[in-house]
Structure formats: structure tokens, C-alpha cells
Scaffold this active site. Structure first.
Site: not given
Length: 633
Positions: A510, A518, A523, A527, A553
Site C-alpha cells: 500500500d 492526490n 490526480h 497517476d 493504491e
């Protein structure tokens, strides 16, 4: 002076001369007329057959693509989950097909309520995914017809003008639609239909190429509506239902409908026609009338022309000293003209065959090649001069050691022996280099006995194979990171856990504080972090290791042939490698990340979900123990 006997009189000789010349002219002219008429009928039947073949090929490709996309795994995956993540691959599959088939104006998926869910338009040479202007089509006949089909069935709609938001689209976009009803995709979900709008103008243009300059195409639907060749009446039946050939000539139309093929004369012009419908497999199709109109020429043109020619020859023969020589000369000239016309028409047929879009070969009764078009040369890598006279089976169906591509008899030779048509959607042939080419193939024979011939039609299906690979990849991987999706991970673990002698280890990862990335940078930056994170981990894995994205994630590494200690060491290497990642934002900011990892090894008797739960518990302890660390479950 004694009178001359009647047989020696000038009048008698003149009458004999008239009778002899008359008999010669009638005899020769009748033969020429029969040849002209026979040749004309051959040309007409060839034109009609060629137009039917073009229409059949056009519709076959349309139907095949509708069935293909209706059975695609990405569309069924979307219908099972109805999630945005599954919608994107399905939309992309529709878009890919649109780019490969520029002759399709629209490709859509319409649900069981008649509402468009996926739609791709082809406008100005570009494929466009429509997401904001999806329409309700439940009132359209083709939608009702499609939804009434049984799951897995396919149908063709009649030719008609395309309507958008209840109005006919201007400029006109005539369409021929293939409608494929999806099979059942879920216990509680009734699927809708895939609809492909084929551009009818492109089909009409192809049909026109089969006709000589002296003839025009006529194309009508089963109700007598003009599709082509009606001038101002073309497509007017969509606006004014009475604007049809059937309304203006009702009795003639009834006669035309009752005959599969025929000829009639109207307004001093000759029409030849045949009824055509696509009946391959279980696909239902309306009938169309395909034909040609000879411009400004009645059906008796050949007879009138030959009568005029006979009178002229008679006059010339009677007026000259050597009428028999002149008749022979003109008959020979006429014969050369017929041969020249026949050669020109054969050349025209060869030109049309080269432009047909399919590879065509003609073979004799022994399977030896007599000619082939340019598309066949391209597909097989042979020039016509090199392959001419060669046995097609021995050249393109056998390896150098004599082993055949076919388990059974050669389909071409079998068709020549039985006279039956052979068709296959998945055929293989060898090209000149010895490589296998994947094709669709049909073998159609004509003639009898030793004079039997066959036309072998082949078409490349390589693009379909590539499309299938693309669709399979879209259905099993995450489009952003390239990692496997959760479904593919579970399938792999199911296989691995059946062999407890080589138990798998799981590393559940994780990205720490990913939500903060974010929220802070946006975003797009998130990415980039996901891509860099995935790329770094995949560089540390071996061939055969599995890397999957299971959430936003959250990721999982599944490995075999490692002990728990070795797996923990790998997790530590991954943790340190991730700590060294630096991602730059559009503003130039540097983002650094860390990861928490939970490690678990499969224990005999437990399920995949239990293994995942133990790895997740270890991850939970790593996160709540301060993050950026490895814990074993």
C-alpha cells in the site's frame, strides 16, 4: 431468235441471286444475332452475379463484425459489473473496431430498454466516442426487432436514412444495419443489442463499379422504394411513403415481385434485375432488388441493330460484283469485333476482380492455378506468372516435407470432386516464404466433369486476431499500470494453491499517504506515482512472478519457489527501492513516497481469500506501526 429459257433469263438469275444473297445474309446475320444476344445475356448475368457477390461480401463483413463485438469479453465483462472501470475497456473496443472499419458510420450498444450505452460515430474520417449525447431508441423499428431476437441471434435491418433525435440526418446518411443480440451474461441481467450502421453509399458505389458505362445501377427495397437509380426518387420513401416504384407502377411491381430474376422495359429503357437477400446461417435479412438499366436502349436493341445490319449487307452484296467476298469480309470483321469485345470484357472482369477487396484464384479440375488477382498475390506472396500451372494444394497446403496443413482432404480438391461449395472462417495457407497465413476461404465450383473449374476466394483475418489479442489484454490487465487486475490475480492463485508442494507467498503493498498526494498535487500526479511505483516493482520481479493492482493504491505480488524468509527479504528490497522513487509534477515539484508491506505464505487447507486476509492483516500492522515497513502475517 428463240426465246431464252426461264432458268437462263436475267430475271431468273436476278431472283436466284436475290435468294442466295438473302439466304446467306439471313443465315450469317441470325448467327451473329444469337451470339450478340447470348453474349449480352452472359454479360448481364455476370454483372448481376458480381453485384450479388459484392453485396454478399459487404454484408458478411458487417454481420461478422456485429457478432464479433457482441461476443467480445470486454463488453460482457462490463455488462456483468456495470462499473466505470469495465465501461472504459468496452468503449475502447468499440472505438478500435470503428478505426479499423471506416465504412461503418456508427457502432453502438443499446440496452434492453432501447437506451444507447456505448456509441462511436465515424465523421469526417475520424472515430468519435460519444458520451454526452446518448439517445433513447426504443421507438425505432430496428431496435424493437433486435430486442425481439433470441440471445445470440443476428438480423439485418432494411436500408433506411439515419435518424438522430427523431429527425432524418442531413445530409442524408443511408444505412444498412447489422443487429446482434447478446447471449446471456448474468443470472439476473437481460442483455441488449449491438448495432453497426454500415454506410450504404459505399455499398452502392461498389455495385456501380460492376457495370459498364452504358448501364446504370438500380437498387430498390422489398416495398419498391428507390435506393439507387431513381433520380430524385432515391430515398424519398423515407420522407413520403408513397414515393415508390410500387406506387407509380403497381401492376408491373407485382409481376417483378413474383419473379426471382427477370427483364422488363419502361420508358424506352431495358431493365434486368434479380432479388437478393443475405441468408448465411441463421441471420434474417430483407430482400433487395439489384439490377441494371441500359441507358436510352430498349430490350429489342440487339434485334433492331441486327435487322438494320442485315439490310445494309444485303444492299451492299447485291450492288457489288463480288457479294460473297464482301459478305465473308464483313462476317470476319464482325467476328474479330466480337472477339475483341469479349477480350475487353474479360479484361474488365479481371480489373473488377483486382478491385474486389478479396483474393481470387481460378483453378482447373486438377487444382492447378489458371489465374489470380493482385490481392491474392499480396496475401500469398506469389506472382500470377510464377503460380500459374502449379497445383494449389501441393504449393500452398503442404510443407516441404510433404506434411499437409489439413488433417482431412484438401478442401479445394474435395470441392472440385463433389461440386459442393466450401466455406471456412478460419483457414490456413502457406505463402511463398513457407509462413502460415490465416484466412477466410470459400471455394465455388462451376462446370462439369473434366471441365469443372473453381473460384477460390480468400481474405486476410490477421486484423481480427490482433483485435482479439487486444480485447483479451484489456479484459485481464489494469490499463493505467499494466499490472494484472484482481480477477486475473484470483484465477492465478486458484491454480497455484492446488499444488501445496510449492506454496505461493503474497506481498500486499500500500502506498503510504497516497490520498495526500492526490489532494495536494492532483490526480494526474497521482497517476504518475502509480505508474512509477508499478514500474519500479516489476523491475525487481522474476519471470513468472505475478504483479496485480487490487485497488486504488493497493497492489499484490504473488511469488513461488521462495521461503517466507526470502519473501520477506524481497519485500524489504522493494520497500527500499520505492523509498528512492522521485516523481516530478507539472509544476516541477518532487514527490517522494514510501510503502507498507504485509507478507504471508500459503498454509495447507486455507482458501485464497484467507491467504489474502492474512497478508492484509500484516499490511494493516505495518501501516499502523508507523508505515514504511514490512510485517509478516
Amino acid at each position: 431468235m428463240s426465246k431464252l429459257s426461264w432458268p437462263h433469263s436475267l430475271v431468273f438469275k436476278a431472283l436466284v441471286l436475290v435468294v442466295v444473297i438473302g439466304l446467306i445474309v439471313v443465315f450469317t446475320q441470325h448467327r451473329l444475332y444469337e451470339k450478340d444476344r447470348e453474349l449480352g445475356q452472359v454479360v448481364i448475368q455476370r454483372n448481376l452475379a458480381l453485384m450479388q457477390l459484392m453485396a454478399e461480401n459487404h454484408v458478411e463483413e458487417l454481420v461478422r463484425d456485429a457478432e464479433f463485438i457482441a461476443n467480445s469479453p470486454v463488453l460482457k465483462n462490463y455488462l456483468r459489473s456495470m462499473s466505470p472501470y469495465a465501461l472504459a475497456p468496452a468503449q475502447e473496443a468499440f472505438w478500435v473496431l470503428s478505426t479499423l472499419r471506416p465504412q461503418y458510420d456508427q457502432i453502438r450498444y443499446i440496452d434492453r430498454f432501447g437506451i444507447e450505452q456505448i456509441r462511436v460515430n465515424r465523421r469526417n474520417g475520424q472515430s468519435e466516442l460519444v458520451t454526452d449525447d446518448l439517445q433513447v431508441k426504443s421507438d425505432r423499428d430496428y431496435v424493437r426487432k433486435g430486442l425481439a431476437l433470441k440471445p445470440g441471434e443476428t438480423a439485418l435491418s432494411p436500408f433506411e436514412l439515419n435518424r438522430e433525435n427523431g429527425r432524418i440526418e442531413v445530409p442524408y446518411r443511408p444505412a444498412l444495419r447489422a443487429i446482434a443480440r447478446l447471449g446471456e451474461v448474468g443470472e439476473y441481467y437481460t442483455p441488449g443489442i449491438v448495432v453497426i450502421n454500415g454506410n450504404a453509399d459505399q455499398l452502392i458505389h461498389r455495385l456501380v463499379t460492376a457495370l459498364p458505362a452504358t448501364s446504370e445501377l438500380i437498387l430498390l427495397n422489398e416495398q419498391g422504394g428507390w435506393l439507387a437509380g431513381g433520380g430524385d426518387q432515391d430515398w424519398q420513401f423515407s420522407i413520403t411513403p408513397s414515393a415508390t416504384f410500387a406506387s407509380s407502377h403497381p401492376s408491373l411491381w407485382e409481376s417483378i415481385k413474383s419473379s426471382q430474376t427477370g427483364q422488363f422495359e419502361l420508358a424506352g429503357e431495358c431493365y434486368n434485375y434479380t432479388w437478393h437477400s443475405y441468408r448465411e446461417g441463421e441471420v434474417s435479412s430483407p430482400r433487395w432488388l439489384i439490377g441494371q438499366r441500359r441507358v436510352d436502349a430498349p430490350c429489342t436493341t440487339e434485334l433492331l441493330d441486327n435487322v438494320q445490319q442485315g439490310g445494309l449487307r444485303f444492299a451492299i452484296a447485291f450492288g457489288l460484283s463480288f457479294p460473297l467476298l464482301l459478305l465473308w469480309h464483313r462476317a470476319s470483321a464482325r467476328k474479330r469485333e466480337l472477339v475483341s469485345n469479349l477480350e475487353a470484357r474479360n479484361e474488365e472482369l479481371r480489373l473488377i476482380a483486382n478491385e474486389s477487396g478479396h483474393g481470387l484464384l481460378r483453378v482447373d479440375a486438377q487444382g492447378c492455378v489458371e489465374w489470380m488477382n493482385r490481392e491474392a498475390e499480396r496475401l500469398l506472396g506469389w506472382k500470377e506468372a510464377d503460380l500459374e500451372g502449379q497445383n494449389l494444394h501441393e504449393t500452398c497446403h503442404q510443407f516441404e516435407d510433404g506434411e499437409s496443413l489439413h488433417k482431412g482432404p484438401c478442401p479445394t480438391l474435395e470441392a472440385l470432386q463433389t461440386g459442393q461449395t466450401y466455406r471456412s472462417e478460419h483457414e490456413r495457407m502457406l505463402d511463398r516464404s513457407g509462413s502460415i497465413v490465416h484466412l477466410t476461404m470459400s471455394v465455388s465450383t462451376y462446370g462439369e466433369g473434366g471441365e469443372r473449374r473453381a473460384i477460390v476466394a480468400i481474405s486476410d483475418i490477421g486484423s481480427h486476431i490482433e483485435m482479439e489479442k487486444t480485447l483479451t489484454e484489456l479484459a485481464t490487465t489494469d490499463s493505467l499500470t499494466g499490472a494484472l487486475n484482481r480477477r486475473s490475480l484470483l484465477q492465478q492463485l486458484d491454480v497455484w494453491t492446488t499444488n501445496a508442494t510449492n506454496p505461493p507467498c503474497l506481498l500486499m503493498l500500500d502506498i503510504d499517504h497516497f490520498k495526500r498526494v492526490n489532494d495536494t498535487y492532483g490526480h494526474n500526479a497521482g497517476d504518475r506515482v502509480l505508474k512509477a511505483f508499478s514500474s519500479q516493482i516489476m523491475e525487481l520481479l522474476r519471470k513468472g512472478d505475478v504483479f496485480a493492482r487490487t485497488g486504488g493504491e493497493e497492489f499484490v505480488v504473488a511469488i513461488r519457489n521462495l521461503s517466507l524468509a526470502d519473501a520477506s527479504a524481497l519485500a524489504e528490497r522493494i520497500r527500499m527501492a520505492v523509498a528512492g522513487i522521485e516523481c516530478q509534477t507539472d509544476n516541477g515539484d518532487i514527490i517522494r513516497i514510501t510503502t507498507s508491506i504485509g507478507v504471508a505464505i500459503y498454509q495447507e487447507g486455507e482458501s485464497v481469500e484467507q491467504l489474502l486476509a492474512r497478508a492484509d492483516g500484516a499490511l494493516y500492522r505495518a501501516k499502523h506501526g508507523g508505515r514504511d515497513q514490512v510485517r509478516v502475517g
